[in-house]
Structures are given as C-alpha cells and as structure tokens.
Design a protein around this motif. Sequence first.
Motif, PDB file in Angstrom:
ATOM      1  N   LYS A  38      40.502 -63.853 -62.185  1.00  0.00           N
ATOM      2  CA  LYS A  38      39.866 -62.941 -63.148  1.00  0.00           C
ATOM      3  C   LYS A  38      39.636 -61.571 -62.508  1.00  0.00           C
ATOM      4  N   ILE A  41      42.940 -59.705 -62.322  1.00  0.00           N
ATOM      5  CA  ILE A  41      43.342 -59.222 -63.647  1.00  0.00           C
ATOM      6  C   ILE A  41      42.516 -58.004 -64.045  1.00  0.00           C
ATOM      7  N   ASN A  42      41.196 -58.044 -63.812  1.00  0.00           N
ATOM      8  CA  ASN A  42      40.341 -56.901 -64.150  1.00  0.00           C
ATOM      9  C   ASN A  42      40.701 -55.670 -63.329  1.00  0.00           C
ATOM     10  N   THR A  43      40.945 -55.852 -62.037  1.00  0.00           N
ATOM     11  CA  THR A  43      41.313 -54.731 -61.174  1.00  0.00           C
ATOM     12  C   THR A  43      42.654 -54.143 -61.596  1.00  0.00           C
ATOM     13  N   THR A  44      43.608 -55.001 -61.890  1.00  0.00           N
ATOM     14  CA  THR A  44      44.926 -54.534 -62.335  1.00  0.00           C
ATOM     15  C   THR A  44      44.815 -53.756 -63.641  1.00  0.00           C
ATOM     16  N   GLU A  45      43.991 -54.243 -64.549  1.00  0.00           N
ATOM     17  CA  GLU A  45      43.804 -53.551 -65.827  1.00  0.00           C
ATOM     18  C   GLU A  45      43.173 -52.177 -65.624  1.00  0.00           C
ATOM     19  N   LYS A  46      42.168 -52.085 -64.744  1.00  0.00           N
ATOM     20  CA  LYS A  46      41.523 -50.798 -64.490  1.00  0.00           C
ATOM     21  C   LYS A  46      42.489 -49.821 -63.824  1.00  0.00           C
ATOM     22  N   THR A  48      45.757 -49.867 -64.020  1.00  0.00           N
ATOM     23  CA  THR A  48      46.774 -49.501 -65.003  1.00  0.00           C
ATOM     24  C   THR A  48      46.240 -48.433 -65.954  1.00  0.00           C
ATOM     25  N   ARG A  49      45.017 -48.624 -66.447  1.00  0.00           N
ATOM     26  CA  ARG A  49      44.417 -47.627 -67.333  1.00  0.00           C
ATOM     27  C   ARG A  49      44.282 -46.271 -66.633  1.00  0.00           C
TER      28      ARG A  49
END
Length: 189
Positions: A38, A41-46, A48-49
């Motif tokens: 988790k 995934i959160n770090t990758t999403e941040k 990417t944004r």
Amino acid sequence: MTYDIDDSQEEVVSEIAPDTPLPKDLIEHLESRKQHRKDVINTTEKLTRFFVGWSLNSTGFFIAKYLLITGGGVNLWLAISLSFSICSVGSLAGLTGLRVNYNSDGLEVDNMQNVLKTAGGLVFAGITTWLAVKDYQYFENLTKETVSQISQDIQTIEKQNPQSDPWLSIAVALALFIGSIAIIFKGRG
C-alpha cells in the motif's frame, strides 16, 4: 464403461475440511507485506501526480514563451490562454470524483478535497502563466533598452567621428550577428 456412484461416496467427497490456522509470524509477515505494498502504491501515485503536473506546467510555460518570443505581443492572449489551459489540465482531472447532491437534508458534497486540489492547481496554473508573461515582458524591455543604448552610442560616435558614418553601423550589426550565431551554435555543441 459406466461408473456407479452411490450416495455415501458423494457425501464424503463433498465434505470440506476446516482451514488450518496460519502461524502468527506468517500472519504478521503477510500484514507487513500488505502495508508495504500500500505504501509503494501511494508513493508511486504521488510521484506520478507530481511529475505529470510538473510536465504540464513546464509545457505550458515554454509554449507561452515560444509564442511570445516568435510572435511578440500579437500572440499575448493566445499564449496566456494556451499556457493556462495546458497548466490546468492536471488540476481539472481531479474533479472527476466530485459528487454534489441535494436531498431533503440539504446540500451533500463528497470528495471536497478534490475541489481544494483543483483550486490549488488552478492558482498554480495562473502563477505559471503570469511568470511566463512577466519573463517575456522583462526580456522585451531589456531588448528595447539595449537597442536604444546601442543606437545612442552609435549616434554619439558618429557625431564625434563623421567619417565613420555608415561603417560603424555596419560593423556593430556584423558584430551582433556573429555574436548571436556564435551563441546559437555554442549551445548546440
């Protein structure tokens, strides 16, 4: 060939044995792996944004500068609108999760944090557009001042030495041309 299955055999086959409980250390390990996944995934999403937003803002900035440099003040509103539009794409995408309902209890809004992120993104898009325009205006004023100063210096020298009247202007123009070509090709090398 036919197989005869009696009812007693069918019941034995359909019975399910109870699950064996997992060892405690394995459960802890699985939970830690789940939490780690988790976090990744959160770090990758941040990230990417961040990079998508950064690339959109830099693209808007450079398109505005390109339009202003190539077309000058004629392209001012085109540059502003394109820059703001490109810079705000990432922030407007955050509105997809927003849900507004009105029922007997009143106004109900879900995912309000998306509106705040969008507002922040629009402010940042405005700042980026403003910086691009101000950067162009600064260099435009600097260029006008430089041209004015060079022109004054040429006139002063021509008044002091009238025999150098056309040749000094030609020499200055040639020096500026050679200098600009040298700067252009030095940047590519």
